[in-house]
Design an enzyme around this catalytic site. Structure first.
Site, PDB file in Angstrom:
ATOM      1  N   CYS A 314      -0.812  -0.651  -4.341  1.00  0.00           N
ATOM      2  CA  CYS A 314      -0.906  -2.118  -4.404  1.00  0.00           C
ATOM      3  C   CYS A 314      -2.171  -2.639  -5.097  1.00  0.00           C
ATOM      4  O   CYS A 314      -2.078  -3.504  -5.987  1.00  0.00           O
ATOM      5  CB  CYS A 314      -0.787  -2.723  -3.006  1.00  0.00           C
ATOM      6  SG  CYS A 314       0.388  -1.910  -1.920  1.00  0.00           S
ATOM      7  N   ARG A 343      -2.074  10.773   1.461  1.00  0.00           N
ATOM      8  CA  ARG A 343      -2.420  10.309   2.803  1.00  0.00           C
ATOM      9  C   ARG A 343      -2.653  11.505   3.709  1.00  0.00           C
ATOM     10  O   ARG A 343      -1.930  12.512   3.631  1.00  0.00           O
ATOM     11  CB  ARG A 343      -1.298   9.434   3.369  1.00  0.00           C
ATOM     12  CG  ARG A 343      -1.073   8.176   2.540  1.00  0.00           C
ATOM     13  CD  ARG A 343       0.013   7.304   3.099  1.00  0.00           C
ATOM     14  NE  ARG A 343       0.324   6.200   2.189  1.00  0.00           N
ATOM     15  CZ  ARG A 343       1.316   5.355   2.349  1.00  0.00           C
ATOM     16  NH1 ARG A 343       2.105   5.469   3.417  1.00  0.00           N
ATOM     17  NH2 ARG A 343       1.532   4.386   1.476  1.00  0.00           N
ATOM     18  N   GLN A 361       5.623   7.120  -4.539  1.00  0.00           N
ATOM     19  CA  GLN A 361       6.329   5.912  -4.109  1.00  0.00           C
ATOM     20  C   GLN A 361       6.988   5.231  -5.297  1.00  0.00           C
ATOM     21  O   GLN A 361       6.420   5.174  -6.387  1.00  0.00           O
ATOM     22  CB  GLN A 361       5.348   4.933  -3.467  1.00  0.00           C
ATOM     23  CG  GLN A 361       4.813   5.356  -2.112  1.00  0.00           C
ATOM     24  CD  GLN A 361       3.937   4.276  -1.510  1.00  0.00           C
ATOM     25  OE1 GLN A 361       3.014   3.782  -2.158  1.00  0.00           O
ATOM     26  NE2 GLN A 361       4.213   3.899  -0.279  1.00  0.00           N
ATOM     27  N   ASP A 363       7.157   2.192  -6.205  1.00  0.00           N
ATOM     28  CA  ASP A 363       6.490   0.937  -5.869  1.00  0.00           C
ATOM     29  C   ASP A 363       6.792  -0.143  -6.899  1.00  0.00           C
ATOM     30  O   ASP A 363       6.866   0.128  -8.103  1.00  0.00           O
ATOM     31  CB  ASP A 363       4.978   1.148  -5.836  1.00  0.00           C
ATOM     32  CG  ASP A 363       4.408   0.924  -4.444  1.00  0.00           C
ATOM     33  OD1 ASP A 363       5.072   0.258  -3.641  1.00  0.00           O
ATOM     34  OD2 ASP A 363       3.318   1.436  -4.165  1.00  0.00           O
ATOM     35  N   HIS A 365       5.840  -4.579  -7.429  1.00  0.00           N
ATOM     36  CA  HIS A 365       5.257  -5.813  -6.896  1.00  0.00           C
ATOM     37  C   HIS A 365       5.672  -6.983  -7.779  1.00  0.00           C
ATOM     38  O   HIS A 365       5.721  -6.859  -9.002  1.00  0.00           O
ATOM     39  CB  HIS A 365       3.732  -5.705  -6.835  1.00  0.00           C
ATOM     40  CG  HIS A 365       3.269  -4.683  -5.841  1.00  0.00           C
ATOM     41  ND1 HIS A 365       3.018  -3.371  -6.201  1.00  0.00           N
ATOM     42  CD2 HIS A 365       3.056  -4.765  -4.513  1.00  0.00           C
ATOM     43  CE1 HIS A 365       2.656  -2.697  -5.115  1.00  0.00           C
ATOM     44  NE2 HIS A 365       2.666  -3.515  -4.091  1.00  0.00           N
ATOM     45  N   LYS A 445       9.031  -9.481   6.546  1.00  0.00           N
ATOM     46  CA  LYS A 445       9.574  -8.385   5.740  1.00  0.00           C
ATOM     47  C   LYS A 445      11.038  -8.135   6.078  1.00  0.00           C
ATOM     48  O   LYS A 445      11.543  -8.538   7.127  1.00  0.00           O
ATOM     49  CB  LYS A 445       8.773  -7.101   5.959  1.00  0.00           C
ATOM     50  CG  LYS A 445       8.824  -6.560   7.379  1.00  0.00           C
ATOM     51  CD  LYS A 445       8.109  -5.221   7.483  1.00  0.00           C
ATOM     52  CE  LYS A 445       8.198  -4.659   8.920  1.00  0.00           C
ATOM     53  NZ  LYS A 445       7.695  -3.287   9.006  1.00  0.00           N
ATOM     54  N   HIS A 491       5.789  -7.082  -2.022  1.00  0.00           N
ATOM     55  CA  HIS A 491       5.832  -5.621  -2.131  1.00  0.00           C
ATOM     56  C   HIS A 491       7.280  -5.182  -1.939  1.00  0.00           C
ATOM     57  O   HIS A 491       7.980  -5.740  -1.091  1.00  0.00           O
ATOM     58  CB  HIS A 491       5.023  -4.946  -1.016  1.00  0.00           C
ATOM     59  CG  HIS A 491       3.602  -5.360  -0.913  1.00  0.00           C
ATOM     60  ND1 HIS A 491       2.553  -4.546  -1.276  1.00  0.00           N
ATOM     61  CD2 HIS A 491       3.037  -6.508  -0.463  1.00  0.00           C
ATOM     62  CE1 HIS A 491       1.414  -5.168  -1.040  1.00  0.00           C
ATOM     63  NE2 HIS A 491       1.682  -6.357  -0.548  1.00  0.00           N
TER      64      HIS A 491
END
Length: 618
Positions: A314, A343, A361, A363, A365, A445, A491
C-alpha cells in the site's frame, strides 16, 4: 434477491448455532483434559481452545501419547459425558487461585493467570459440583488436580462459555483425531508440548459428514499433491515458509499472472512494479511499524539507515500516486501490482502454501472521489466475479463489515462509504451478511469467501475503503473549485495471494487442473522409436500454436506411458503408432471424456484451441 434484513436474521440464527457448537466443543476440551489427567497421572495442562472445526488441548505429560492412548481417552471421555455432570462457573480471587494452581504444580496455568489483565474477572469451570457429597462414578474424579480440590469434581481455569451438563454432548458425535507437537505459546524457545486434536458436532451424522469431508480433504492436500505432481517445494535449507516454484508450478503461475494482468488492463488498471524494501521511516509514516511490527522482519542496516522488507504494498502505491499532483478530472486512478511481501510467521504457524513468510499479493488500489466509491466498488465486484468464475468458483459467501468502536474518520465519510458498499452489493443482487462493527479501524470492507469442490470456504477477496493512509501521507487532488482535497483510497485483492490461491486451486481440482490451466495440456506417446520423429514434428506444430505439449521419451511400453500420464494428471494424451504416422493423425484420449478416436493433427489442434479459449473441457 434476499433483502438485507432477512439476511441479518438468518445470520443471527447462524451465529446462535455456531455459538452453541463452540460451547459444546469448548466443554469437550475440558472433558478431554479431565480424561487425560485421570488416565495419565503427572500430566500438566496448558491451553485448550476451540478451532473452526473442533478443538485441541496441549499437555505436558511424562507419557508420549499413541493412537491406542487416544482410544483409551475416548472411552474415558464417554464415561464423563454419560454421567451427565454439571458444568459450574465460579468467580475466584487472583491470589487465592494462584496459590491453588501453584499447589497443584500447574505452572502453565500460572502463566496464563499472569497474562489476565488485573481488572478482569477471573473464572474457573468445574465438571461436577464442588459441593456434592456423592457423584455417580467417584472414580471419574480420582485425578491429581481433582484430589487437591475435591474428590467429586475437576476444574479448569477458563473464561468460558460452556454448555450446562456433559450429557448435552452426544457420546458418538465427537472424535479424537491425532497427536502433534506444539511449542508452548508457539515459541520455539519454550517447552514442546503434546497437542491432542479433536472434533465435536451436535449429531453423529454431522460428525460422519465432517469425517468424510476431512478424508477427501486429505486426498486433496496441496502439500502432498504439490510433491506428487512436482509443482513446488518448501526448501528447509533456505529457511521455512519460503516457496520454490518448480517448472510445472511456475508454468501455472505464469498462466495465472498473465490472465490477471490482461483482465486488469482491460478494466483500465495501470500496472506497477515497486521495490521489496524501503526506508523504515516509510513504515512509521504508514503506521505499520506501530501497529504491525510483530509481523515484520527485523530491519536491515544500509549505510547507517534502517531499511525494511515490505509487509504491504500500500505505501508504495501511495507514493506513486503522490509523485505528481492530480486533478479531480483524472480520478479514479486504478493501479495494480503482483507485489511480493514478507511477513514474520512463527514456524509452528507455517502451513504449505497457505501460510508462508514470503508471498505475492494481487494488490490493487483505487484513488477516487467520494461520489465514485459506489461505481468503483461495483466495478471491483464485477471483476472479482469474472476472475473467480473463470477459475471455477461460483459459490460465494459475502460479508459487509461496518464501523468498529475504535476508528478514524468522521461520521459523514463512514456513512457515505458504508452506503456505497451496500449500494454496490445490492446492484450485484448478491446476498450478503452484515458484520456490525467488524470493519477495519480505517474503513468499512467487503470480504468474499469462495466455496471449493467439497464445500469448504476460503477467504480470498477483500475490498476495503481507507480514510487513514490518505491522511497519514497527506494525499491530495485539486478539486473542481481549485482547492486541495483528500482522495478516497480503496484497497482490494481478488486472489489474496498467488501462493495461497494456488494451494486452493490444487485442492479444489485435486491436482487435476482444467485444460487451460494444466502445465502440460497434451502428451504424445510414441509406441516405438521409429515413430518418434513424427511425434517431434507434431509437438513442434502444437508448440508453435501455443499448446503446452510433451513427448514421452521414456522408451517404456505404451501401458506404462499411459499410466504415467494418468498419475501426472495430463488432460489429453495422443498415442502414435505406425497407422497414425501413415494417416498423419493421432489417437486421442482425454481424462474427462475418455477415447475420442483417431483425429488429424489439425482437428485435435482446433479442438484444443477452442477448449482453451472457452475454458471448457475437451
Amino acid at each position: 434477491m434476499i433483502m438485507v434484513s432477512s439476511v441479518i436474521q438468518s445470520q443471527g440464527n447462524l451465529q446462535q448455532q455456531e455459538e452453541k457448537l463452540a460451547r459444546l466443543r469448548h466443554t469437550c476440551t475440558h472433558i478431554l483434559a479431565m480424561a487425560v489427567q485421570k488416565l495419565f497421572p503427572g500430566t500438566r495442562v496448558a491451553t485448550g481452545p476451540v478451532t473452526e472445526t473442533g478443538f485441541f488441548y496441549d499437555f505436558d505429560s511424562p507419557v508420549s501419547f499413541t493412537p491406542e492412548d487416544l482410544e483409551k481417552i475416548t472411552v474415558q471421555m464417554r464415561r464423563i459425558i454419560k454421567a451427565n455432570l454439571p458444568i459450574i462457573r465460579e468467580e475466584v480471587q487472583r491470589q487465592e487461585i494462584l496459590e491453588e494452581i501453584t499447589s497443584l504444580g500447574e505452572g502453565y496455568k500460572a502463566e496464563i493467570l499472569d497474562r489476565i489483565p488485573s481488572d478482569d474477572v477471573i473464572t474457573r469451570y468445574f465438571i461436577g459440583s464442588p459441593d456434592a457429597v456423592v457423584q455417580p462414578e467417584p472414580s471419574l474424579f480420582t485425578v491429581a488436580q481433582g484430589d487437591a480440590v475435591n474428590k467429586n469434581c475437576w476444574w479448569d481455569l477458563c473464561a468460558g462459555p460452556h454448555i450446562n451438563f456433559t450429557g448435552e454432548i452426544h457420546p458418538k458425535a465427537f472424535k479424537l483425531l491425532n497427536v502433534a507437537g506444539a511449542y508452548w505459546q508457539g515459541d520455539e524457545t519454550k517447552p514442546m508440548l503434546q497437542r491432542i486434536y479433536g472434533t465435536a458436532w451436535e449429531t453423529p451424522e454431522d460428525l460422519q459428514a465432517y469425517l468424510k469431508q476431512r478424508e477427501e480433504a486429505l486426498r486433496r492436500d496441496h502439500r502432498k499433491l504439490g510433491q506428487d505432481l512436482n509443482l513446488f517445494s518448501i526448501q528447509e535449507d533456505a529457511g521455512g515458509g519460503l516457496v520454490f516454484w518448480h517448472p510445472k508450478g511456475a508454468q501455472i503461475r505464469h498462466i495465472i499472472e498473465d490472465y490477471w494482468k490482461r483482465s486488469h488492463l482491460e478494466a483500465d488498471y495501470q500496472l506497477l512494479y515497486t521495490p521489496h524494501v524501503a526506508n523504515l521511516e516509510l513504515w512509521k509514516t504508514s503506521g505499520h511499524f506501530d501497529f504491525y511490527r510483530e509481523n515484520m522482519f527485523d530491519s536491515i542496516d544500509v549505510e547507517q539507515q534502517a531499511y525494511q522488507l515490505k509487509p504491504m504494498n500500500c505505501p508504495f502505491h501511495v507514493l506513486t500516486y503522490k509523485h505528481e499532483l492530480h486533478s479531480y478530472r483524472e480520478l479514479p486512478i486504478r493501479v495494480c501490482e503482483l507485489g511480493t511481501v514478507y511477513r514474520y510467521e512463527r514456524s509452528g504457524a507455517l502451513h504449505g502454501l497457505m501460510r508462508v513468510r514470503g508471498f505475492t499479493q494481487d494488490d490493487a488500489h483505487i484513488f477516487c472521489l467520494p461520489e465514485q466509491i459506489a461505481p468503483e466498488i461495483l466495478g471491483v465486484l464485477n471483476l472479482t466475479e469474472q476472475i473467480l468464475s473463470d477459475f471455477g468458483f461460483t459459490d460465494y459467501e459475502v460479508n459487509l463489515s461496518t464501523r468498529p468502536e475504535k476508528s478514524v474518520g468522521n461520521d459523514q465519510v463512514w456513512e457515505l462509504a458504508t452506503a456505497a458498499l451496500k449500494e454496490a452489493l445490492d446492484s450485484k443482487g448478491w446476498n450478503y451478511i452484515i458484520d456490525a462493527g467488524g470493519g477495519a479501524f480505517y474503513g468499512p470492507k467487503i470480504d468474499i469467501k469462495i466455496k471449493d469442490a467439497i464445500g469448504r470456504s476460503w477467504q480470498c477477496s477483500t475490498i476495503q475503503v481507507d480514510f487513514n493512509l490518505p491522511e497519514r501521507f497527506n494525499m491530495e487532488y485539486v478539486a473542481s473549485e481549485g482547492d486541495r482535497q483528500r482522495p478516497i483510497m480503496i484497497h482490494r485483492a481478488i486472489f489474496g495471494s498467488l501462493e495461497r490461491f494456488f494451494g486452493i486451486l490444487i485442492e479444489n481440482y485435486a491436482g487435476d487442473f482444467p485444460l487451460w490451466l494444466a502445465p502440460v495440456q497434451i502428451r504424445l506417446l510414441p509406441v516405438s522409436d521409429d515413430v518418434r520423429e513424427y511425434a517431434k514434428s507434431v509437438a513442434a506444430i502444437f508448440k508453435k500454436a501455443g499448446i503446452r505439449v510433451e513427448v514421452d521419451n521414456s522408451g517404456e511400453r505404451l501401458g506404462k506411458q499411459i499410466r504415467t500420464a494418468e498419475l501426472a494428471k495430463i488432460p489429453v494424451v495422443a498415442v502414435i503408432g505406425k497407422k497414425e504416422v501413415e494417416n498423419q493423425s493421432l489417437s486421442i484420449r482425454t481424462r474427462q471424456n475418455g477415447d475420442l478416436g483417431v483425429l488429424t493433427t489439425d482437428e485435435i489442434l482446433s479442438r484444443l484451441q477452442e477448449a482453451i479459449a472457452s475454458k471448457e473441457l475437451i
